[in-house]
Design an enzyme around this catalytic site. Sequence first.
Site, PDB file in Angstrom:
ATOM      1  N   CYS A  14      -6.948  -0.554   3.123  1.00  0.00           N
ATOM      2  CA  CYS A  14      -6.333  -1.605   2.351  1.00  0.00           C
ATOM      3  C   CYS A  14      -6.644  -2.952   2.989  1.00  0.00           C
ATOM      4  CB  CYS A  14      -4.831  -1.418   2.260  1.00  0.00           C
ATOM      5  SG  CYS A  14      -4.058  -1.310   3.861  1.00  0.00           S
ATOM      6  N   ASN A  74      -6.383  -9.601   6.291  1.00  0.00           N
ATOM      7  CA  ASN A  74      -6.869  -8.490   7.106  1.00  0.00           C
ATOM      8  C   ASN A  74      -7.574  -7.464   6.234  1.00  0.00           C
ATOM      9  OD1 ASN A  74      -4.942  -6.648   6.043  1.00  0.00           O
ATOM     10  ND2 ASN A  74      -3.413  -7.496   7.447  1.00  0.00           N
ATOM     11  N   GLU A  95      12.289 -12.344   9.624  1.00  0.00           N
ATOM     12  CA  GLU A  95      11.490 -12.941  10.699  1.00  0.00           C
ATOM     13  C   GLU A  95      12.339 -13.489  11.836  1.00  0.00           C
ATOM     14  OE1 GLU A  95       8.502 -13.064  11.617  1.00  0.00           O
ATOM     15  OE2 GLU A  95       7.357 -12.426   9.889  1.00  0.00           O
ATOM     16  N   GLU A 103      -3.742 -15.888  11.371  1.00  0.00           N
ATOM     17  CA  GLU A 103      -4.226 -14.690  10.681  1.00  0.00           C
ATOM     18  C   GLU A 103      -3.925 -14.875   9.204  1.00  0.00           C
ATOM     19  OE1 GLU A 103      -2.231 -10.846  11.224  1.00  0.00           O
ATOM     20  OE2 GLU A 103      -3.319 -10.412   9.369  1.00  0.00           O
ATOM     21  N   ARG A 127       4.776 -18.765   8.056  1.00  0.00           N
ATOM     22  CA  ARG A 127       5.535 -17.679   8.686  1.00  0.00           C
ATOM     23  C   ARG A 127       6.922 -17.679   8.072  1.00  0.00           C
ATOM     24  NH1 ARG A 127       5.492 -15.127  14.607  1.00  0.00           N
ATOM     25  NH2 ARG A 127       7.017 -13.518  14.131  1.00  0.00           N
ATOM     26  N   CYS A 178       0.798  -1.231   0.000  1.00  0.00           N
ATOM     27  CA  CYS A 178       0.000   0.000   0.000  1.00  0.00           C
ATOM     28  C   CYS A 178       0.832   1.284   0.000  1.00  0.00           C
ATOM     29  CB  CYS A 178      -1.035   0.002   1.127  1.00  0.00           C
ATOM     30  SG  CYS A 178      -0.331  -0.081   2.778  1.00  0.00           S
ATOM     31  N   ARG A 228      10.096  -9.912   4.790  1.00  0.00           N
ATOM     32  CA  ARG A 228      10.175  -9.440   6.175  1.00  0.00           C
ATOM     33  C   ARG A 228      11.151 -10.332   6.917  1.00  0.00           C
ATOM     34  NH1 ARG A 228       3.797  -8.136   7.667  1.00  0.00           N
ATOM     35  NH2 ARG A 228       3.427  -6.828   5.817  1.00  0.00           N
ATOM     36  N   GLU A 265      -2.573  -6.872  -2.577  1.00  0.00           N
ATOM     37  CA  GLU A 265      -3.038  -5.816  -1.684  1.00  0.00           C
ATOM     38  C   GLU A 265      -3.933  -4.827  -2.421  1.00  0.00           C
ATOM     39  OE1 GLU A 265      -0.314  -3.462   0.857  1.00  0.00           O
ATOM     40  OE2 GLU A 265      -1.895  -3.814   2.320  1.00  0.00           O
ATOM     41  N   ASP A 316      -8.939  -8.575  11.587  1.00  0.00           N
ATOM     42  CA  ASP A 316      -8.132  -9.748  11.241  1.00  0.00           C
ATOM     43  C   ASP A 316      -9.054 -10.922  10.933  1.00  0.00           C
ATOM     44  OD1 ASP A 316      -5.630  -8.686  11.370  1.00  0.00           O
ATOM     45  OD2 ASP A 316      -5.010  -9.765  13.170  1.00  0.00           O
ATOM     46  N   ARG A 332      -0.806 -17.660   3.227  1.00  0.00           N
ATOM     47  CA  ARG A 332      -1.711 -17.814   4.367  1.00  0.00           C
ATOM     48  C   ARG A 332      -3.037 -18.457   3.949  1.00  0.00           C
ATOM     49  NH1 ARG A 332      -0.081 -14.470   8.929  1.00  0.00           N
ATOM     50  NH2 ARG A 332       2.193 -14.733   8.948  1.00  0.00           N
TER      51      ARG A 332
END
Lengths: 487, 487
Positions: A460, A435, A336, A432, A345, A304, A334, A353, A414, A467
């Site tokens: 957004c 979202n 982690e 999750e 994960r 976003c 990311r 998005e 979520d 996921r």
Amino acid sequence: MMRFELQARFTLSSDITGLKKEFENFIAQTNESILKKGPERLAVIEKYTIEKTILSLFISSEGNLRPHNALLQIKNALSKELGKTHHVGVRGITIEKYTISFDLPREALKEVTIPFADVTIHGKQATMLLTDVSEEFLRGNYIDRMMNRVKEKVENQYYEGKAEFWKLIWKSEEKTPVWEKDPTPEMENLGWLKQGPTKGKWFYRPQAAAILKTMEQIAIQEVLKPLGFQEVIESHIKPFDIWLKTGHMEGMPYEFYYIAEPKTRDAKDWERFIDLTKITKEVPVEELQKNLSAPTAGITYAQCPMIYWSFKGKTIAETSLPVLVFDKTAISARYESGGRHGIERVDEFHRIEPVYIGTREQLLALREKLLERYKHVFNTIFDLEWRMAWVTPWYMQQAGKIGDESTQDTGTIDFEAYMPYRGTRQDSEWLEFQNLSILGDKYISAFNIKAQKSELWSGCSGIGLERWTTAFLAQKGLDPPEGIQFL
Amino acid sequence: MMRFELQARFTLSSDITGLKKEFENFIAQTNESILKKGPERLAVIEKYTIEKTILSLFISSEGNLRPHNALLQIKNALSKELGKTHHVGVRGITIEKYTISFDLPREALKEVTIPFADVTIHGKQATMLLTDVSEEFLRGNYIDRMMNRVKEKVENQYYEGKAEFWKLIWKSEEKTPVWEKDPTPEMENLGWLKQGPTKGKWFYRPQAAAILKTMEQIAIQEVLKPLGFQEVIESHIKPFDIWLKTGHMEGMPYEFYYIAEPKTRDAKDWERFIDLTKITKEVPVEELQKNLSAPTAGITYAQCPMIYWSFKGKTIAETSLPVLVFDKTAISARYESGGRHGIERVDEFHRIEPVYIGTREQLLALREKLLERYKHVFNTIFDLEWRMAWVTPWYMQQAGKIGDESTQDTGTIDFEAYMPYRGTRQDSEWLEFQNLSILGDKYISAFNIKAQKSELWSGCSGIGLERWTTAFLAQKGLDPPEGIQFL
């Protein structure tokens, strides 16, 4: 209560011992002009001394005018008034000591430190002591941000370790899972997936790739296209200035994958690097670092921010509202560290998005329509056991707002799925997998996006393909077809 | 002719002045055993001296056994033979001087330098002089790679500035272009595209995104699916060890976007970074660099290396041959520096890369089928003016092979389109918008990929969506529909 005390020295261009009278007048006049606004006193020069070329000033204020701002104004006035008549100019400013006391919203639970100042706290009173400060520093408008940072750190002490806000909105009925296995190792065993080559990354062979891409198609065909969303393609390389605007830079710098560019593309400058690589068959790290610029960007954290950037400074026609776009091309990374597990994960993932910009009414109506489409997918197509909850988004956590209730207008929902392999539905952590946020004018104003007439809001919704995939497979199992056969 | 001369010293555990006889025997015996293979002399200890605890050796060879390898063998023999009987051990090895002379394939045109040695060249004879070399260095097997690097650099001197190999295979008939404009600025003017936010990157608004995604669909539906290619999803983060295997690391290190990870994900360790960012509203570069690890990976340069990696060490069933897979997810980044233009020469681009692994016969047949499908797209669907040519791929250029003719079996075909905005079809540079390679066993052997019985070859074909798009638009023009309206 705020109290600012600034001890500063002007170094002047000539000895002003003979101008005592003139300086007495100048100081008195300054106290009554620049440092007042009508009858209101903004700041005051409480003491001054003259010694040859040095004018020492002690300025205090209750905060209406910051003494360091007053100091810069006094410098200008002095140059203007005494420069003309007596050819006295200001050569430099030295801040010997700057003390700033201010109230805290609550008592600190432990010490607080920040750069550029010594902080002491007594009860609800904080004091910052700055010594040896440059004029440049004062111009940088850092003082108020330093005060805010102290307050914020004290505030955060109260939220450390506290549970995040979480409020159930809706849940599906219970569904009997087909199995209770962790889908990732099962897929690995079948050769659908291969770990690596670096931490938290995966190689999806045709079977697993087909599932991820099917998830993508479902999201687009069943959610985004029916609502009129249009695809855009953004760069997956995010410059720091975008993250500075959105707050990501200060919010999660330890989660980024940073990008460093070569200092030069000239092969000559890389000759030693190439020689060493060819001779040692290893990468010469020191030589490499000599050849790289400092990072100024990172890999996509979320899509976003750059979509907002694409509208930066624009005025959108009312007829184009709501703007409904999505990116599914930029890959997210990311860092982690310890928390990696399976494909759910990871350090690298694939997200769609959608971003929406419109009036409050348009976005609230859109949220209902999005929820309806998502329910269609998760109930009718996937037949999932899942639930929705209001949660506190990261940027509110950062601002020390954990625990506040999100309003029904702005806030984040979520979507969580039951993961049978983790344990019972009551005691295990749900995943999750999605979202949906409405963010008010936070990013709209950060990027100065306008409509002809309407006040704009934005929001957004992060659709994580890994996921969606694990949520579905964890409840529904695998049904392996034949793939490439390894021996 | 090769000549190696090594002057080395063993530091021994005790004074061996009294063991002159024993050492004389040991040296003579070594010359006749370790340093010979049957009647053939591999190397020779020409001189030796003993001074207290120091044994100095002068070893020479014509190359059959490198003296530094001999040295390590002598060390072991000495420890074994004189260690037991006289309790003499080797404490350390010092290489005082190592001279290596060897023939060059041709006379050097100018000086050559490499790390670790002084190089002098007379005619076709090169000499490397190494001083102060560690035992570790000798074990590293660098010497031969250093000799190769010198030869390669001399060889490359002959190819510098030479035109690449280029041989026309086929060309379409001339087509009259619809316009002669550069499509990128035209799309920018229409708001379809936005430059940035960083150098050589673009933001594709819905209109331009729709064109790119249509190109993707055409490539998949009209070329890859009909031939049986299956999609995989690879990581877009490439570790150096993959690039070391493929040769990219030494081939184009100045074109990579490098990736640096946080040293830690612990917010505490990033507190000062966050403080400074919040207070100054700028990224504190020094503090950032303290918090980052050295790069060990970069962003995708091409997708094929990781596809090969995914098959590393595997034995593929004959029935799974040819393996036909493609990745369209990993985004490519190449540091372009000065040469950027429009969306056709950029730092970030979107490519589909089909990779094929099979027998020579399978791949030659596949090439024909791929060419047929590509012709179908470029002739029938796009109606392009284009041509195909044999060219020299980068890894052959690197190896000093520019100018060699590619064979008809292995090699790279470039697909080039006429770009009317650049000038006449005769005098202007055409755009390489696609390529197709068969690479023999180069990557197959680098990644140790095997079949049950067959000898494997591999190849790949880079489909650049930005290149397809500009080739098409440059000849066919734009036909703008309505988009988001900005004021």
